[in-house]
Design a protein around this motif. Structure first.
Motif, short mmCIF file in Angstrom:
data_model
loop_
_atom_site.label_atom_id
_atom_site.label_comp_id
_atom_site.label_asym_id
_atom_site.label_seq_id
_atom_site.Cartn_x
_atom_site.Cartn_y
_atom_site.Cartn_z
N ALA A 43 0.83 -1.21 0.00
CA ALA A 43 0.00 0.00 0.00
C ALA A 43 0.86 1.26 0.00
O ALA A 43 0.55 2.24 -0.70
N LYS A 44 1.95 1.22 0.73
CA LYS A 44 2.86 2.37 0.77
C LYS A 44 3.53 2.57 -0.58
O LYS A 44 3.67 3.71 -1.06
N GLN A 45 3.94 1.47 -1.21
CA GLN A 45 4.57 1.56 -2.53
C GLN A 45 3.61 2.10 -3.58
O GLN A 45 3.98 2.92 -4.41
N VAL A 46 2.36 1.64 -3.52
CA VAL A 46 1.36 2.11 -4.47
C VAL A 46 1.07 3.59 -4.23
O VAL A 46 0.97 4.39 -5.18
N ASN A 47 0.94 3.98 -2.97
CA ASN A 47 0.62 5.36 -2.64
C ASN A 47 1.70 6.33 -3.09
O ASN A 47 1.41 7.43 -3.58
N THR A 48 2.96 5.93 -2.94
CA THR A 48 4.08 6.80 -3.32
C THR A 48 4.59 6.51 -4.73
O THR A 48 5.59 7.09 -5.15
N MET A 49 3.93 5.59 -5.44
CA MET A 49 4.27 5.24 -6.82
C MET A 49 5.70 4.71 -6.93
O MET A 49 6.42 5.01 -7.88
N MET A 63 -5.08 -4.90 -8.85
CA MET A 63 -5.99 -3.79 -9.13
C MET A 63 -7.44 -4.26 -9.14
O MET A 63 -8.34 -3.56 -8.68
N GLN A 64 -7.68 -5.47 -9.67
CA GLN A 64 -9.03 -6.01 -9.71
C GLN A 64 -9.59 -6.30 -8.31
O GLN A 64 -10.81 -6.35 -8.13
N LEU A 65 -8.69 -6.48 -7.36
CA LEU A 65 -9.12 -6.79 -5.99
C LEU A 65 -9.28 -5.55 -5.12
O LEU A 65 -9.54 -5.66 -3.92
N LEU A 66 -9.11 -4.38 -5.70
CA LEU A 66 -9.38 -3.16 -4.93
C LEU A 66 -10.86 -3.14 -4.55
O LEU A 66 -11.71 -3.56 -5.33
N PRO A 67 -11.18 -2.69 -3.36
CA PRO A 67 -12.58 -2.74 -2.90
C PRO A 67 -13.51 -1.88 -3.74
O PRO A 67 -13.16 -0.76 -4.13
N THR A 68 -14.69 -2.43 -4.03
CA THR A 68 -15.71 -1.65 -4.71
C THR A 68 -16.34 -0.66 -3.72
O THR A 68 -15.98 -0.64 -2.54
N LYS A 69 -17.29 0.12 -4.20
CA LYS A 69 -17.94 1.11 -3.33
C LYS A 69 -18.65 0.41 -2.18
O LYS A 69 -18.53 0.82 -1.02
N ASP A 70 -19.40 -0.66 -2.51
CA ASP A 70 -20.14 -1.39 -1.47
C ASP A 70 -19.19 -2.09 -0.50
O ASP A 70 -19.44 -2.12 0.72
N TYR A 102 -6.44 -7.38 2.57
CA TYR A 102 -5.84 -6.61 1.47
C TYR A 102 -6.68 -5.38 1.16
O TYR A 102 -6.15 -4.27 1.02
N MET A 103 -7.98 -5.57 1.07
CA MET A 103 -8.87 -4.45 0.77
C MET A 103 -8.83 -3.39 1.86
O MET A 103 -8.83 -2.18 1.58
N LEU A 107 -7.74 0.67 1.49
CA LEU A 107 -8.78 1.69 1.62
C LEU A 107 -8.21 3.10 1.69
O LEU A 107 -8.81 4.05 1.18
N ASP A 108 -7.09 3.25 2.36
CA ASP A 108 -6.53 4.58 2.62
C ASP A 108 -5.58 5.06 1.53
O ASP A 108 -4.94 6.10 1.68
N VAL A 109 -5.47 4.30 0.43
CA VAL A 109 -4.61 4.72 -0.68
C VAL A 109 -5.46 5.55 -1.65
O VAL A 109 -6.35 5.00 -2.30
N PRO A 110 -5.22 6.85 -1.75
CA PRO A 110 -6.03 7.68 -2.65
C PRO A 110 -5.74 7.35 -4.12
O PRO A 110 -4.60 7.12 -4.50
N ASP A 111 -6.80 7.31 -4.93
CA ASP A 111 -6.66 7.04 -6.37
C ASP A 111 -5.87 5.77 -6.64
O ASP A 111 -5.02 5.73 -7.53
N ALA A 112 -6.15 4.74 -5.86
CA ALA A 112 -5.39 3.49 -5.98
C ALA A 112 -5.53 2.88 -7.37
O ALA A 112 -4.55 2.37 -7.93
#
Length: 208
Positions: A43-49, A63-70, A102-103, A107-112
């Motif tokens: 999550a840290k690596q994704v957040n800081t690219m 990326m497909q396992l990122l949580p949906t809105k629900d 994982y989800m 959650l706290d990664v903006p624009d994941a």
């Protein structure tokens, strides 16, 4: 009896909190088991690219396992508030299943999703660039072959002479050059047999 009570406590402690669809949870857990990564570090690596040691298809799977809105709503309803002690939040996350953990971390990664797309692009960049280089090299070789072809030069010359003869009635007046678009018009003009075009006829002359 005491042993039975202990076994019951052990079984209940091993049960994981389930918040998402069972099929998605099962498929996600199988996929995540292949990655073997620390979710917080990821999550840290994704957040800081930062660069992630993973292939493009693996990044797509994450990326497909990122949580949906629900799913995000369900996770936030379960987790303690963000201002709760870190230990309490971590304890709640540890009670989740593999996929939910994982989800929860993501959650706290903006624009994941957008960041994962950039990471996939970076992972595939070299292979795409190599493909473009190969195509560009092939195109340059084809252009040089056409430009240096004596037969093609003769074809243009004969096309020019024929065009001038048709347009000026055989006089010496006419244009001094021909465009490639004109060759397409020669392909449209058919002979009496309705099959042979003027371009086909000129090509047959050049090939002799």
């Amino acid at each position: 009896k005491n042993d039975t009570k202990l076994d019951t406590k052990k079984n209940s402690s091993k049960q994981k909190v389930q918040l998402i669809d069972s099929r998605r949870r099962m498929n996600g857990s199988i996929l995540l088991a292949k990655f073997k990564v620390d979710y917080k570090a990821l999550a840290k690596q994704v957040n800081t690219m930062e660069y992630v040691q993973a292939e493009a298809n693996e990044l797509r799977g994450m990326m497909q396992l990122l949580p949906t809105k629900d799913e995000s709503l369900a996770l936030r309803s379960y987790l303690p508030p963000t201002d709760a002690p870190r230990s309490e939040i971590d304890d709640s996350i540890n009670k989740l299943g593999e996929c939910e953990r994982y989800m929860a971390v993501m959650l706290d990664v903006p624009d994941a999703n957008a960041k994962f797309e950039c990471m996939v692009f970076r992972a595939e960049f070299e292979s795409h660039a190599e493909s473009i280089r190969d195509g560009t090299k092939l195109l340059a070789e084809a252009c040089n072959a056409v430009k240096n072809s004596e037969r093609f030069q003769k074809l243009l010359l004969y096309s020019l002479k024929l065009g001038n003869a048709l347009n000026t009635g055989g006089s010496n007046e006419g244009v001094s050059a021909i465009t490639l678009d004109s060759l397409l018009k020669l392909a449209e003009a058919k002979a009496f047999d309705r099959q042979t075009s003027v371009l086909h006829y000129l090509v047959s002359i050049v090939q002799k």
